[in-house]
Design a protein around this motif. Structure first.
Motif, PDB file in Angstrom:
ATOM      1  N   UNK A  25      -4.039   0.539   0.870  1.00 13.87           N
ATOM      2  CA  UNK A  25      -3.887  -0.888   0.594  1.00 13.87           C
ATOM      3  C   UNK A  25      -2.428  -1.347   0.582  1.00 13.87           C
ATOM      4  N   UNK A  26      -1.478  -0.430   0.493  1.00 17.41           N
ATOM      5  CA  UNK A  26      -0.069  -0.779   0.423  1.00 17.41           C
ATOM      6  C   UNK A  26       0.545  -0.631   1.808  1.00 17.41           C
ATOM      7  N   UNK A  27       1.075  -1.709   2.397  1.00 21.99           N
ATOM      8  CA  UNK A  27       1.688  -1.577   3.713  1.00 21.99           C
ATOM      9  C   UNK A  27       2.996  -0.803   3.629  1.00 21.99           C
ATOM     10  N   UNK A  28       3.206   0.077   4.561  1.00 25.62           N
ATOM     11  CA  UNK A  28       4.430   0.866   4.603  1.00 25.62           C
ATOM     12  C   UNK A  28       4.439   2.018   3.621  1.00 25.62           C
ATOM     13  N   UNK A  29       3.312   2.321   3.007  1.00 27.64           N
ATOM     14  CA  UNK A  29       3.250   3.425   2.054  1.00 27.64           C
ATOM     15  C   UNK A  29       3.316   4.741   2.808  1.00 27.64           C
ATOM     16  N   UNK A  30       3.903   5.768   2.240  1.00 26.76           N
ATOM     17  CA  UNK A  30       3.993   7.055   2.926  1.00 26.76           C
ATOM     18  C   UNK A  30       2.612   7.678   3.100  1.00 26.76           C
ATOM     19  N   UNK A  31       2.431   8.316   4.207  1.00 24.60           N
ATOM     20  CA  UNK A  31       1.168   8.988   4.503  1.00 24.60           C
ATOM     21  C   UNK A  31       1.329  10.484   4.270  1.00 24.60           C
ATOM     22  N   UNK A  32       1.710  10.816   3.045  1.00 23.67           N
ATOM     23  CA  UNK A  32       1.918  12.211   2.670  1.00 23.67           C
ATOM     24  C   UNK A  32       0.801  12.617   1.731  1.00 23.67           C
ATOM     25  N   UNK A  33       0.212  13.780   1.948  1.00 27.94           N
ATOM     26  CA  UNK A  33      -0.852  14.212   1.036  1.00 27.94           C
ATOM     27  C   UNK A  33      -0.322  14.360  -0.389  1.00 27.94           C
ATOM     28  N   UNK A  34      -1.028  13.799  -1.329  1.00 30.53           N
ATOM     29  CA  UNK A  34      -0.673  13.910  -2.741  1.00 30.53           C
ATOM     30  C   UNK A  34       0.337  12.865  -3.190  1.00 30.53           C
ATOM     31  N   UNK A  35       0.768  11.987  -2.279  1.00 29.55           N
ATOM     32  CA  UNK A  35       1.747  10.968  -2.649  1.00 29.55           C
ATOM     33  C   UNK A  35       1.057   9.835  -3.395  1.00 29.55           C
ATOM     34  N   UNK A  36       1.797   9.196  -4.282  1.00 28.56           N
ATOM     35  CA  UNK A  36       1.261   8.103  -5.073  1.00 28.56           C
ATOM     36  C   UNK A  36       1.992   6.828  -4.659  1.00 28.56           C
ATOM     37  N   UNK A  37       1.259   5.778  -4.404  1.00 30.81           N
ATOM     38  CA  UNK A  37       1.861   4.506  -4.027  1.00 30.81           C
ATOM     39  C   UNK A  37       2.293   3.761  -5.285  1.00 30.81           C
ATOM     40  N   UNK A  38       3.512   3.205  -5.266  1.00 32.83           N
ATOM     41  CA  UNK A  38       4.062   2.481  -6.405  1.00 32.83           C
ATOM     42  C   UNK A  38       4.528   1.114  -5.912  1.00 32.83           C
ATOM     43  N   UNK A  39       4.141   0.078  -6.599  1.00 33.18           N
ATOM     44  CA  UNK A  39       4.577  -1.268  -6.265  1.00 33.18           C
ATOM     45  C   UNK A  39       5.766  -1.613  -7.152  1.00 33.18           C
ATOM     46  N   UNK A  40       6.882  -2.026  -6.523  1.00 37.21           N
ATOM     47  CA  UNK A  40       8.106  -2.351  -7.259  1.00 37.21           C
ATOM     48  C   UNK A  40       8.232  -3.858  -7.380  1.00 37.21           C
ATOM     49  N   UNK A  41       8.653  -4.313  -8.540  1.00 41.26           N
ATOM     50  CA  UNK A  41       8.930  -5.725  -8.753  1.00 41.26           C
ATOM     51  C   UNK A  41      10.433  -5.903  -8.910  1.00 41.26           C
ATOM     52  N   UNK A  42      10.950  -7.035  -8.423  1.00 39.47           N
ATOM     53  CA  UNK A  42      12.378  -7.308  -8.498  1.00 39.47           C
ATOM     54  C   UNK A  42      12.657  -8.249  -9.664  1.00 39.47           C
ATOM     55  N   UNK A  43      13.749  -7.967 -10.364  1.00 37.46           N
ATOM     56  CA  UNK A  43      14.163  -8.804 -11.483  1.00 37.46           C
ATOM     57  C   UNK A  43      15.552  -9.338 -11.185  1.00 37.46           C
ATOM     58  N   UNK A  44      15.736 -10.626 -11.320  1.00 37.04           N
ATOM     59  CA  UNK A  44      17.035 -11.242 -11.106  1.00 37.04           C
ATOM     60  C   UNK A  44      17.654 -11.553 -12.453  1.00 37.04           C
ATOM     61  N   UNK A  45      18.891 -11.091 -12.655  1.00 35.60           N
ATOM     62  CA  UNK A  45      19.618 -11.326 -13.894  1.00 35.60           C
ATOM     63  C   UNK A  45      20.756 -12.298 -13.589  1.00 35.60           C
ATOM     64  N   UNK A  46      20.790 -13.395 -14.294  1.00 35.52           N
ATOM     65  CA  UNK A  46      21.848 -14.380 -14.127  1.00 35.52           C
ATOM     66  C   UNK A  46      22.820 -14.246 -15.290  1.00 35.52           C
ATOM     67  N   UNK A  47      24.083 -13.996 -14.974  1.00 32.05           N
ATOM     68  CA  UNK A  47      25.108 -13.851 -15.996  1.00 32.05           C
ATOM     69  C   UNK A  47      25.979 -15.100 -15.944  1.00 32.05           C
TER      70      UNK A  47
END
Length: 141
Positions: A25-47
């Motif tokens: 279901x994740x596009x571009x996910x590695x096709x390695x046996x035993x690999x786990x797909x992780x979805x990353x979220x981006x956080x913007x910090x304004x200083x």
């Protein structure tokens, strides 16, 4: 030399080489046996940067009450320049002029305090000095 090693046949329909269900279901996910797909979220910090101080109130007070060696006048000019730089948006220039105004105000305040303590010390040490200073003061006015 290659003849000495037997060729190994691998079946593509074998279950151990299929992608994991969560990877499909994740596009571009590695096709390695035993690999786990992780979805990353981006956080913007304004200083937000603190506005530089111009010390204009201290400069005006020093200009009217204790302008020793014209240091308070120079501090007032640097304070105005700092305020102008801040209005234009040049925060580095505003910080530089504000820092100079702060240094000049400190020097003016220290010299005024030393002079005041010196006059008070001389007046208590020699009461005749008080009369001479008041006469000098009246001539200046």
């Amino acid at each position: 030399m290659l003849d000495s090693y037997p060729a190994e046949g691998v079946s593509l329909s074998d279950t151990k080489y299929r992608p994991l269900p969560d990877q499909s279901s994740v596009p571009g996910a590695p096709r390695v046996p035993g690999a786990v797909a992780v979805t990353m979220e981006h956080t913007t910090v304004t200083i937000t940067r603190e506005q530089p101080k111009d010390h204009i109130v201290w400069s005006v007070i020093g200009l009217f009450f204790a302008n020793i060696l014209c240091l308070a006048l120079a501090a007032f000019i640097c304070s105005v320049k700092s305020r102008d730089r801040k209005m234009v948006g040049d925060l580095v220039g505003a910080q530089r002029h504000g820092s100079t105004a702060f240094s000049l105000n400190v020097a003016n305040t220290v010299l005024a305090a030393v002079l005041l303590l010196l006059v008070i010390g001389l007046c208590f040490h020699n009461p005749m000095m008080l009369g001479a200073l008041s006469g000098l003061w009246l001539r200046l006015i």
